[in-house]
Design a protein around this motif. Structure first.
Motif, PDB file in Angstrom:
ATOM      1  N   LEU A 130      55.851 -31.482  35.553  1.00  0.00           N
ATOM      2  CA  LEU A 130      56.228 -30.094  35.257  1.00  0.00           C
ATOM      3  C   LEU A 130      57.646 -29.825  35.737  1.00  0.00           C
ATOM      4  O   LEU A 130      58.430 -29.152  35.068  1.00  0.00           O
ATOM      5  N   GLU A 131      57.950 -30.386  36.919  1.00  0.00           N
ATOM      6  CA  GLU A 131      59.273 -30.155  37.506  1.00  0.00           C
ATOM      7  C   GLU A 131      60.364 -30.743  36.612  1.00  0.00           C
ATOM      8  O   GLU A 131      61.386 -30.101  36.363  1.00  0.00           O
ATOM      9  N   SER A 132      60.125 -31.971  36.085  1.00  0.00           N
ATOM     10  CA  SER A 132      61.172 -32.570  35.255  1.00  0.00           C
ATOM     11  C   SER A 132      61.284 -31.832  33.925  1.00  0.00           C
ATOM     12  O   SER A 132      62.380 -31.722  33.364  1.00  0.00           O
ATOM     13  N   ALA A 133      60.149 -31.308  33.436  1.00  0.00           N
ATOM     14  CA  ALA A 133      60.209 -30.506  32.210  1.00  0.00           C
ATOM     15  C   ALA A 133      61.045 -29.253  32.458  1.00  0.00           C
ATOM     16  O   ALA A 133      61.891 -28.874  31.637  1.00  0.00           O
ATOM     17  N   ARG A 134      60.817 -28.634  33.617  1.00  0.00           N
ATOM     18  CA  ARG A 134      61.601 -27.441  33.963  1.00  0.00           C
ATOM     19  C   ARG A 134      63.075 -27.805  34.092  1.00  0.00           C
ATOM     20  O   ARG A 134      63.951 -27.062  33.650  1.00  0.00           O
ATOM     21  N   GLY A 135      63.339 -28.987  34.705  1.00  0.00           N
ATOM     22  CA  GLY A 135      64.721 -29.443  34.856  1.00  0.00           C
ATOM     23  C   GLY A 135      65.401 -29.583  33.504  1.00  0.00           C
ATOM     24  O   GLY A 135      66.537 -29.157  33.305  1.00  0.00           O
ATOM     25  N   ALA A 136      64.664 -30.174  32.531  1.00  0.00           N
ATOM     26  CA  ALA A 136      65.223 -30.356  31.191  1.00  0.00           C
ATOM     27  C   ALA A 136      65.493 -28.997  30.542  1.00  0.00           C
ATOM     28  O   ALA A 136      66.524 -28.801  29.888  1.00  0.00           O
TER      29      ALA A 136
END
Lengths: 382, 266
Positions: A130-136
């Motif tokens: 989820l965190e990397s999706a948010r980062g993207a």
């Protein structure tokens, strides 16, 4: 009565008095460094029948104490509380009683999220995803804002200070020349060496000029300049913007209705996009000189001979390919630096993390896009 | 209590209305169900213990953080449902003094104050310079035009920040902990300055603070945020709250914990 430790060390004994009171007797030096009895004995005694109704202390034999005693007592008091045993602190020294009162005055905050940190592996993988999706998402949003800002820049409506742009141009351009000179000259030397060792076996050392010329102009000039810029300027951008975030300077711009993207990011991006091709050309030249130094010094080639061979080997297309790459890398380094700076948290540790992340992101982006453009240039025959 | 110089048609004008506001940080609720009104010309204090969300509320009011629920209305117009342009023009009516002053460190004190003027007015450079000198003189910093923020003291940075906040003659001035880090005399001077500015400029003032002396000296209205129940537990003039608030927590706060018979912690 149970004695748990010899008298020279800190001692602990439990005894029942007046039927229902458990007296915890402590003696000797109860200090952090000293050997101290564990509290297990008290835990077991409180949990086993017959259950005491009250807990009292006897500290008459106590010689010395510090936080070591306090942590023990806090544990005992907490365990007693769980068993519903009343605690009488009268037998403790005055100072201990007061510190215990302070330590137990404010109940532990339950909603601080401190407990939830220990999640299972699956939960952590999920959270990381989820965190990397948010980062993207934030990166895309940032790129979107930057594109809008560029649009306004083109029609002349972007709000930024010309003097800032000039200052940044100077910082990223002229001031980077010494380090770019050193690195690219040495890269030229390295390329020439690698080639010379092989080519000399066939007596084809003159082709070192081809190797260095094409290698520098198409590839290494742009890439080395970009890597230097990522470490030097990308990190500086992230640190500058991160510190501005910590000092609420970016908030102050926002509440004034001035977009931090236009005011802070655009001039930095513009400066790198303008300066990178120039630095790249300069790096190409210095790299060729490095190659020539090896050619003349080690391979006994003539200066003119090497020069002529180089001009025959490289074409305008090679230089253009390098320059296109360099401009792209400049934008990427600026985006990585500014993105990490704008995203920075509100502490000095966050500024450090933003700087590191800016360099890493910058270099990763450079290499990935270099691979992509090399393939694309090959396809279109540039 | 009466206001010395009511502004606008009537001093019961609602300048800022906070409606059903919920604030969250990720999953964690900071405050919920906030409802209060700041009237034109008031000096309004947001108070409460450390960590209760006072500064966060301020960041919601000035448009830096989107509320989890609810809205903030300026003169009856919704801020968070407004179009970006309308929102920007609302923000232009704010002056904000941040906790650290938040001066732009690469600009001199004068350039800091001049920047908003340069961006939003069509004044000539000479006129802007005059205005900058005036604003700096108002906060007692005449002669410090060419200094960089790192070359002046914390108190001076704060006053320079105030000069910048006043640059565009805002209708509403927001202060985030104005007396934090100031000695008692500087803090008193800043209070006097705030009163003076309210009276002379007719601005509405919203202050986040837990400085009792300031609260009683200048506030005409207030809201009290409680960290435990995570909502506001009182609103009104601090002096009246001190005497008549039914809530012991509010009285304890306003008397530095010395109110009658109340000794539990929280």
């Amino acid at each position: 009565m149970t004695t748990l430790a010899p008298a020279a060390d800190a001692g602990l004994a439990l005894e029942m008095s007046r039927g229902d009171t458990l007296v915890v007797r402590v003696w000797g030096p109860w200090t952090t460094g000293a050997r101290r009895p564990a509290a297990d004995e008290v835990d077991d005694r409180l949990a086993s029948a017959p259950k005491p109704r009250r807990l009292a202390f006897d500290a008459s034999g106590l010689e010395d104490w510090d936080s070591g005693l306090l942590t023990f007592l806090l544990h005992v008091i907490a365990v007693a509380g769980r068993h519903g045993v009343a605690v009488d602190r009268e037998g403790l020294p005055e100072g201990v009683r007061r510190l215990l009162a302070l330590a137990t005055a404010v109940p532990e905050r339950r909603d601080t999220g401190g407990v939830a940190r220990r999640a299972s592996v699956l939960a952590r993988i999920g959270a990381a995803t989820l965190e990397s999706a948010r980062g993207a998402t934030t990166m895309l949003a940032f790129l979107g804002e930057v594109s809008l800002g560029l649009g306004r820049l083109v029609v002349g409506r972007a709000r930024y200070r010309r003097s800032d742009l000039l200052l940044i141009l100077q910082e990223v351009g002229a001031q980077a020349l010494p380090i770019v000179s050193l690195i690219s000259f040495l890269v030229g030397v390295i390329l020439a060496y690698v080639g010379a060792v092989q080519l000399r076996q066939f007596g084809a050392q003159i082709y070192v000029a081809d190797l260095v010329g094409i290698g520098m102009t198409r590839e290494m000039g742009a890439m080395m300049a970009a890597v230097i810029m990522a470490g030097r300027t990308g990190a500086a951008f992230a640190a500058q913007l991160g510190t501005m975030q910590v000092n609420e300077e970016i908030d102050a711009l926002t509440t004034l209705g001035i977009s931090p993207i236009e005011f802070l990011v655009l001039p930095r991006m513009l400066a790198l996009a303008i300066m990178m091709p120039l630095l790249c050309l300069y790096a190409d030249l210095l790299g060729l000189l490095g190659g020539m130094a090896v050619g003349v010094g080690m391979l006994d080639l003539g200066v003119v001979e090497y020069y002529v061979r180089t001009t025959e080997a490289i074409s305008i297309a090679d230089c253009v390919a390098g320059l296109i790459k360099a401009s792209t890398f400049g934008v990427l380094v600026a985006v990585a630096g500014c993105l990490r700076g704008i995203q920075c948290g509100r502490s000095s540790a966050a500024v450090g993390a933003a700087t590191t992340s800016a360099v890493v992101t910058g270099i990763v982006l450079i290499i990935v896009f270099d691979a992509l453009t090399t393939v694309i240039f090959d396809l279109i025959g540039l | 209590m009466a206001l010395s110089t009511p502004v606008g048609p009537s001093h019961s004008d609602a300048r800022i209305t906070v409606r059903d506001l919920d604030m969250r940080y990720g999953e964690r609720v900071i405050q919920r169900d906030l409802n209060f009104t700041v009237r034109a010309g008031e000096i309004f204090v947001i108070m409460g213990g450390s960590g209760c969300g006072k500064s966060t509320l301020l960041r919601h009011l000035i448009g830096l953080v989107h509320p989890a629920r609810g809205d903030v209305l300026y003169d009856g117009d919704s801020f968070w449902t407004a179009a970006p342009d309308a929102r920007e023009s609302m923000m232009r009516r704010f002056g904000v003094l941040y906790q650290s002053g938040a001066l732009w460190s690469s600009l001199t004190v004068a350039e800091n104050v001049a920047l908003p003027l340069g961006e939003y007015t069509r004044l000539s450079a000479a006129e802007i310079a005059e205005l900058v000198s005036l604003k700096l003189a108002l906060v007692g910093l005449a002669g410090f035009e060419e200094f960089y923020p790192s070359e002046i003291s914390g108190g001076m940075r704060k006053r320079a920040g105030l000069a910048r906040a006043m640059a565009l003659d805002p209708d509403i001035l927001f202060f985030d902990e104005p007396s934090a880090g100031l000695d008692p005399i500087s803090s008193k001077l800043l209070d006097d300055l705030i009163l003076e500015l309210r009276d002379s400029l007719g601005a509405t003032v919203v202050i986040v603070t837990h400085e009792l002396a300031s609260i009683f000296a200048i506030a005409s209205n207030s809201v009290f945020l409680d960290a435990e129940t995570k909502t506001m537990i009182a609103t009104g003039s601090p002096k009246e709250l001190l005497e008549h608030s039914p809530d012991p927590k509010v009285r304890r706060f306003l008397t530095r914990g010395e109110s009658e018979g109340e000794t539990t912690h929280g």
